[in-house]
Enzyme design. Structure first.
Site, short mmCIF file in Angstrom:
data_model
loop_
_atom_site.label_atom_id
_atom_site.label_comp_id
_atom_site.label_asym_id
_atom_site.label_seq_id
_atom_site.Cartn_x
_atom_site.Cartn_y
_atom_site.Cartn_z
N GLY A 1 42.37 34.96 40.57
CA GLY A 1 42.17 34.69 38.99
C GLY A 1 43.27 35.53 38.04
O GLY A 1 44.65 35.48 38.57
N CYS A 2 42.85 35.92 37.11
CA CYS A 2 43.90 36.66 36.18
C CYS A 2 44.68 37.83 36.83
O CYS A 2 44.02 38.81 37.19
CB CYS A 2 43.22 37.10 34.87
SG CYS A 2 44.31 38.06 33.65
#
Length: 185
Positions: A11-12
């Site tokens: 993810g981020c």
């Protein structure tokens, strides 16, 4: 002292970096991009989804303190490895769950850890984490480095990153560095 490097994405990269920075045995961590076809991508380009790069972190760690296998086990608990191309509200190929081994040994270890986690049925759904060969790691722009520490009051940091850091501290206290400030999250 011999160090090892791992490249992983969940993810981020701000989230993954913030949590893994607290991990005992981690010497350094750099957010960046890997796995796509665009040379020297920018954050803006990666966010379009057209480069096919993932947001990743390059983790340099001391294998005498933290093994690659344990790093991957922890990694698979700090994000949702069952949602393809998504972490929460962040959607796109750049947010895929990915392990990018730099050697045959790392690839074999990654396959073993994925099989172990899948067999343990820790998650309600099958893992979507992929193993992709590491071609080139492109460091992210300076404004993305240690983002959470520099912007703890930002809305995204408060809503998404801080809860992950707190959960990691609570559930993996034996893996947290001794010198981490409790005010960091």
């Amino acid at each position: 002292m011999w160090m090892e490097t791992a490249v992983i994405g969940g993810g981020c990269f701000w989230c993954v970096e913030a949590v893994l920075r607290e991990l005992n045995g981690v010497a350094s961590i750099r957010p960046g991009y890997a796995g796509g076809h665009t040379a020297n991508p920018t954050y803006k380009e990666v966010c379009t989804g057209t480069t096919f790069h993932a947001e990743v972190v390059e983790v340099t760690f001391d294998p005498a303190i933290l093994s690659y296998v344990d790093l991957l086990r922890i990694f698979l608990t700090i994000h949702d490895p069952t949602t393809p191309n998504r972490q929460g509200a962040d959607v796109g190929t750049q947010y895929r769950s990915v392990i990018m081994p730099a050697s045959t040994e790392q690839e074999n270890a990654a396959r073993g850890v994925l099989a172990e986690v899948e067999a343990a049925q820790i998650w309600q759904a099958p893992l979507s984490t992929t193993i992709e060969p590491l071609q080139i790691f492109y460091p992210a722009e300076p404004e993305h480095v240690d983002y959470f520490a520099r912007h703890p009051e930002a809305a995204y940091c408060q809503a998404v990153i801080a809860p992950k850091v707190r959960a990691f501290r609570k559930h993996a206290a034996d893996h947290v560095r001794a010198n981490i400030s409790p005010n960091h999250a």
